[in-house]
Design a protein around this motif. Structure first.
Motif, PDB file in Angstrom:
ATOM      1  N   ASP A  55       0.852  -1.475  -0.361  1.00 50.50           N
ATOM      2  CA  ASP A  55       0.437  -0.076   0.189  1.00 50.50           C
ATOM      3  C   ASP A  55       0.829   1.488   0.120  1.00 50.50           C
ATOM      4  O   ASP A  55       0.427   1.976  -0.417  1.00 50.50           O
ATOM      5  N   SER A  56       2.061   1.473   0.903  1.00 46.88           N
ATOM      6  CA  SER A  56       2.938   2.605   0.612  1.00 46.88           C
ATOM      7  C   SER A  56       3.798   2.768  -0.504  1.00 46.88           C
ATOM      8  O   SER A  56       3.524   3.461  -0.902  1.00 46.88           O
ATOM      9  N   LEU A  57       3.556   1.446  -1.033  1.00 45.03           N
ATOM     10  CA  LEU A  57       4.442   1.273  -2.545  1.00 45.03           C
ATOM     11  C   LEU A  57       3.006   1.960  -3.484  1.00 45.03           C
ATOM     12  O   LEU A  57       3.716   3.544  -4.343  1.00 45.03           O
ATOM     13  N   LYS A  58       2.213   2.001  -3.139  1.00 48.13           N
ATOM     14  CA  LYS A  58       0.479   2.632  -4.224  1.00 48.13           C
ATOM     15  C   LYS A  58       0.809   4.194  -4.231  1.00 48.13           C
ATOM     16  O   LYS A  58       0.709   5.137  -5.203  1.00 48.13           O
ATOM     17  N   GLU A  59       0.662   3.943  -2.552  1.00 45.24           N
ATOM     18  CA  GLU A  59       0.755   5.603  -2.756  1.00 45.24           C
ATOM     19  C   GLU A  59       1.612   6.260  -2.622  1.00 45.24           C
ATOM     20  O   GLU A  59       1.590   7.913  -3.610  1.00 45.24           O
ATOM     21  N   GLU A  60       3.485   5.769  -2.837  1.00 53.02           N
ATOM     22  CA  GLU A  60       4.471   6.469  -4.108  1.00 53.02           C
ATOM     23  C   GLU A  60       4.204   7.001  -5.394  1.00 53.02           C
ATOM     24  O   GLU A  60       4.519   6.727  -5.836  1.00 53.02           O
ATOM     25  N   GLY A  61       2.787   6.131  -6.151  1.00 54.41           N
ATOM     26  CA  GLY A  61       2.771   5.767  -7.200  1.00 54.41           C
ATOM     27  C   GLY A  61       2.995   5.329  -7.975  1.00 54.41           C
ATOM     28  O   GLY A  61       3.810   4.923  -8.647  1.00 54.41           O
ATOM     29  N   ALA A  62       3.656   4.214  -7.331  1.00 54.16           N
ATOM     30  CA  ALA A  62       4.635   2.985  -8.069  1.00 54.16           C
ATOM     31  C   ALA A  62       3.203   1.407  -7.938  1.00 54.16           C
ATOM     32  O   ALA A  62       2.124   1.901  -7.647  1.00 54.16           O
ATOM     33  N   VAL A  63       3.932   0.762  -9.186  1.00 55.43           N
ATOM     34  CA  VAL A  63       3.587  -0.222  -9.388  1.00 55.43           C
ATOM     35  C   VAL A  63       3.711  -2.030  -8.491  1.00 55.43           C
ATOM     36  O   VAL A  63       4.662  -2.250  -9.135  1.00 55.43           O
ATOM     37  N   PRO A  64       3.314  -2.208  -7.765  1.00 53.85           N
ATOM     38  CA  PRO A  64       4.051  -3.246  -6.930  1.00 53.85           C
ATOM     39  C   PRO A  64       3.397  -4.330  -7.263  1.00 53.85           C
ATOM     40  O   PRO A  64       2.086  -4.416  -7.401  1.00 53.85           O
ATOM     41  N   PHE A  65       3.915  -5.585  -7.499  1.00 48.75           N
ATOM     42  CA  PHE A  65       3.866  -6.656  -6.786  1.00 48.75           C
ATOM     43  C   PHE A  65       4.624  -7.897  -6.389  1.00 48.75           C
ATOM     44  O   PHE A  65       5.130  -7.901  -6.056  1.00 48.75           O
ATOM     45  N   ILE A  66       3.794  -9.228  -6.001  1.00 49.09           N
ATOM     46  CA  ILE A  66       4.546  -9.775  -5.433  1.00 49.09           C
ATOM     47  C   ILE A  66       5.531 -10.983  -5.937  1.00 49.09           C
ATOM     48  O   ILE A  66       4.902 -11.443  -6.579  1.00 49.09           O
ATOM     49  N   VAL A  67       6.065 -11.388  -5.179  1.00 47.29           N
ATOM     50  CA  VAL A  67       7.388 -12.387  -5.900  1.00 47.29           C
ATOM     51  C   VAL A  67       7.774 -13.425  -4.968  1.00 47.29           C
ATOM     52  O   VAL A  67       8.473 -12.974  -3.824  1.00 47.29           O
ATOM     53  N   PRO A  68       7.276 -15.004  -4.601  1.00 48.39           N
ATOM     54  CA  PRO A  68       7.343 -15.808  -3.934  1.00 48.39           C
ATOM     55  C   PRO A  68       9.249 -16.409  -3.551  1.00 48.39           C
ATOM     56  O   PRO A  68       9.497 -16.211  -4.829  1.00 48.39           O
ATOM     57  N   ALA A  69       9.743 -15.769  -2.975  1.00 47.56           N
ATOM     58  CA  ALA A  69      11.481 -15.288  -2.550  1.00 47.56           C
ATOM     59  C   ALA A  69      11.482 -16.960  -1.341  1.00 47.56           C
ATOM     60  O   ALA A  69      11.727 -16.653  -0.516  1.00 47.56           O
ATOM     61  N   MET A  70      11.331 -17.941  -2.693  1.00 44.15           N
ATOM     62  CA  MET A  70      11.390 -19.636  -1.313  1.00 44.15           C
ATOM     63  C   MET A  70      12.241 -20.292  -1.508  1.00 44.15           C
ATOM     64  O   MET A  70      12.063 -22.231  -1.828  1.00 44.15           O
ATOM     65  N   GLY A  71      13.029 -20.161  -3.083  1.00 44.88           N
ATOM     66  CA  GLY A  71      14.043 -21.417  -3.625  1.00 44.88           C
ATOM     67  C   GLY A  71      12.255 -22.360  -3.999  1.00 44.88           C
ATOM     68  O   GLY A  71      12.309 -22.010  -4.921  1.00 44.88           O
ATOM     69  N   SER A  72      12.798 -23.090  -3.235  1.00 44.01           N
ATOM     70  CA  SER A  72      12.025 -24.559  -4.391  1.00 44.01           C
ATOM     71  C   SER A  72      10.977 -25.065  -3.164  1.00 44.01           C
ATOM     72  O   SER A  72      10.184 -25.905  -4.016  1.00 44.01           O
ATOM     73  N   HIS A  73      10.772 -24.112  -2.111  1.00 44.20           N
ATOM     74  CA  HIS A  73       9.564 -24.681  -1.473  1.00 44.20           C
ATOM     75  C   HIS A  73       8.334 -24.592  -2.296  1.00 44.20           C
ATOM     76  O   HIS A  73       8.210 -24.314  -3.442  1.00 44.20           O
ATOM     77  N   GLY A  74       7.588 -25.456  -2.024  1.00 47.77           N
ATOM     78  CA  GLY A  74       5.921 -25.357  -2.684  1.00 47.77           C
ATOM     79  C   GLY A  74       6.154 -26.863  -4.083  1.00 47.77           C
ATOM     80  O   GLY A  74       5.490 -26.282  -4.797  1.00 47.77           O
ATOM     81  N   GLY A  75       7.198 -27.385  -3.692  1.00 45.39           N
ATOM     82  CA  GLY A  75       7.389 -28.022  -4.694  1.00 45.39           C
ATOM     83  C   GLY A  75       7.975 -27.660  -5.699  1.00 45.39           C
ATOM     84  O   GLY A  75       7.638 -28.789  -7.317  1.00 45.39           O
ATOM     85  N   SER A  76       8.597 -26.737  -5.967  1.00 47.82           N
ATOM     86  CA  SER A  76       9.618 -26.073  -6.701  1.00 47.82           C
ATOM     87  C   SER A  76       8.309 -25.942  -8.253  1.00 47.82           C
ATOM     88  O   SER A  76       8.892 -25.909 -10.232  1.00 47.82           O
ATOM     89  N   THR A  77       6.845 -25.264  -7.856  1.00 46.94           N
ATOM     90  CA  THR A  77       5.719 -24.701  -8.598  1.00 46.94           C
ATOM     91  C   THR A  77       5.588 -23.685  -8.441  1.00 46.94           C
ATOM     92  O   THR A  77       5.457 -23.791  -7.398  1.00 46.94           O
ATOM     93  N   GLU A  78       5.068 -22.904  -9.393  1.00 44.47           N
ATOM     94  CA  GLU A  78       4.587 -22.072  -9.277  1.00 44.47           C
ATOM     95  C   GLU A  78       2.756 -21.777  -8.780  1.00 44.47           C
ATOM     96  O   GLU A  78       2.781 -21.098  -7.482  1.00 44.47           O
ATOM     97  N   SER A  79       1.949 -23.039  -9.175  1.00 42.21           N
ATOM     98  CA  SER A  79       1.391 -22.757  -8.041  1.00 42.21           C
ATOM     99  C   SER A  79       0.753 -23.102  -6.821  1.00 42.21           C
ATOM    100  O   SER A  79       0.630 -22.590  -5.404  1.00 42.21           O
ATOM    101  N   GLY A  80       2.271 -24.438  -6.024  1.00 42.18           N
ATOM    102  CA  GLY A  80       2.392 -24.494  -4.901  1.00 42.18           C
ATOM    103  C   GLY A  80       3.838 -23.215  -4.359  1.00 42.18           C
ATOM    104  O   GLY A  80       2.971 -23.335  -2.686  1.00 42.18           O
TER     105      GLY A  80
END
Length: 423
Positions: free
Chosen positions: A73-98
């Protein structure tokens, strides 16, 4: 596969148990969002229309949904366009859905955060740390105009170094996805004290990293410190080193140094990379870290739902339950261990029919001790260490420890269909 029928053996009598409170420092931040908003502005200037990747890991960090939403929200309020990236190596079975499922279990979804989540496992090589050791970074992160990460600083479960779990680990392994995690783990934990800070600094230098929002938690799994760490400070390492030492001082532990059996109600990837934190239990799976209490046998009773079947770490125990065994997703667990190159955490110990039998089996295989004299410490998990159970043979020791309060009288455990009612 059948478990042992203990009715076929001599009776195993358990000692009585009583509940105690372990006392740790309780400092914490009351208003997380207010704390972040009051300090974030100098770090997010000149970002209008800039795409900012916000890296979020797979651990069960306290308030991670609130923290992530506040940053977004803070990034958006400053006019940025944030998005989230999972930063977890191989966890979740090394899959996007996981990896999206893991974030969702922490309340982090596109709907709840108000931004998109790019969980692509595609990576890009940004150079070599040394010949034959490529450094990988998530394509979705490196293609952004800026990167922000939200790591928790704490001691690692498999090695000791000036920096361990935290900023550099998330940059080197978390954002490296499966390929990055595999590349670094291929060198073994014996080199992690060098590789984690070295590769972490390399990633910071070669990417549009803006800052890390570093978190430290107290012994009660509560946020007690939030620090903004700039790119230059990350490369310098000193700030992360100081935060690690503070985390080490504050973390929960078992305040009884020696006993016979450790019972852990649940393990999980949301609790620790190894399901349980060896810094608490002493159940290390490498020779590059040590510490913790001394005991003979370990029982693990269950696996958290947030683990999605990844029972990595179960191999450090002596007895588990059928309930835990039936929850194991072997493909997911093996993917984790295959990437880390350490298979010991995935080895399956003896499987008991239920929790009562599991505890009795551990008591039986403690040689040289009468069943009812067995000193047992029982914790919920390695993040919940305030109220624990101990067996009556530890009563005198507890009474002499000023950091322990006795909450109940010793009494017999009651079980219903093999599961305890007194916890």
């Amino acid at each position: 596969m059948e478990s042992l029928d203990l009715n076929s053996f001599s009776e195993i009598r358990l000692p009585k148990f009583f509940k105690i409170r372990q006392k740790f420092k309780k400092d914490k931040i009351e208003n997380i969002s207010y704390k972040i908003r009051g300090r974030i502005k100098p770090y997010i200037i000149n970002l209008r229309n800039k795409r900012i990747a916000v890296g979020v890991g797979s651990r069960g960090i306290a308030n991670i949904n609130i923290i992530t939403r506040t940053v977004v929200d803070s990034l958006k309020e400053e006019g940025a366009v944030p998005f989230i990236v999972p930063a977890m190596g191989s966890h979740g079975g090394s899959t996007e859905s996981g990896q999206k499922e893991i974030l969702a279990s922490y309340g982090i979804t596109e709907k709840s955060m108000g931004v998109s989540i790019n969980a692509s496992m595609d990576v890009q090589v940004i150079g070599e740390y040394e010949p034959g050791l490529p450094v990988y970074i998530s394509k979705s992160a490196i293609s952004a105009d800026g990167i922000v990460i939200i790591p928790r600083i704490k001691p690692h479960t498999g090695f000791r170094g000036k920096v361990e779990s935290g900023i550099c680990k998330m940059l080197s392994i978390g954002l490296g996805k499966q390929m990055g995690a595999d590349s670094i783990h291929s060198k073994g934990f014996g080199r992690f004290s060098e590789l984690i800070p070295g590769i972490g600094c390399m990633v910071a230098e070669k990417t549009n990293l803006l800052f890390a929002l570093a978190l430290v938690e107290n012994a009660y799994d509560e946020t007690c410190k939030i620090e903004f760490v700039t790119k230059d400070e990350i490369i310098n390492l000193k700030k992360e080193e100081m935060l690690l030492e503070e985390s080490r001082r504050l973390m929960g532990r078992i305040l009884i140094p020696k006993f016979d059996v450790l019972v852990i109600s649940e393990i999980g990837k949301n609790i620790s990379g190894n399901g349980q934190d060896p810094n608490v239990t002493g159940l290390y799976f490498t020779k590059y870290a040590n510490g913790g209490p001394k005991f003979k046998k370990c029982v693990i009773l269950d696996l958290t739902e947030e683990s999605h079947g990844n029972a990595n770490g179960v191999g450090v125990s002596d007895v588990i339950t059928r309930k835990l065994f039936d929850k194991i997703d072997f493909k997911t667990m093996y993917t984790n261990c295959f990437t880390s190159t350490y298979v010991e955490p995935a080895k399956v110990p003896m499987v008991a029919s239920n929790s009562e039998d599991a505890i009795k089996m551990a008591v039986k295989i403690c040689n040289g001790i009468k069943n009812e004299d067995t000193k047992i410490v029982w914790i919920k998990n390695t993040m919940k260490l305030e109220n624990i159970l101990v067996s009556e043979p530890l009563l005198k020791e507890v009474q002499l420890n000023s950091s322990l309060d006795i909450l109940t009288e010793p009494r017999d455990l009651k079980f219903y269909k093999g599961e305890p009612e007194f916890l």
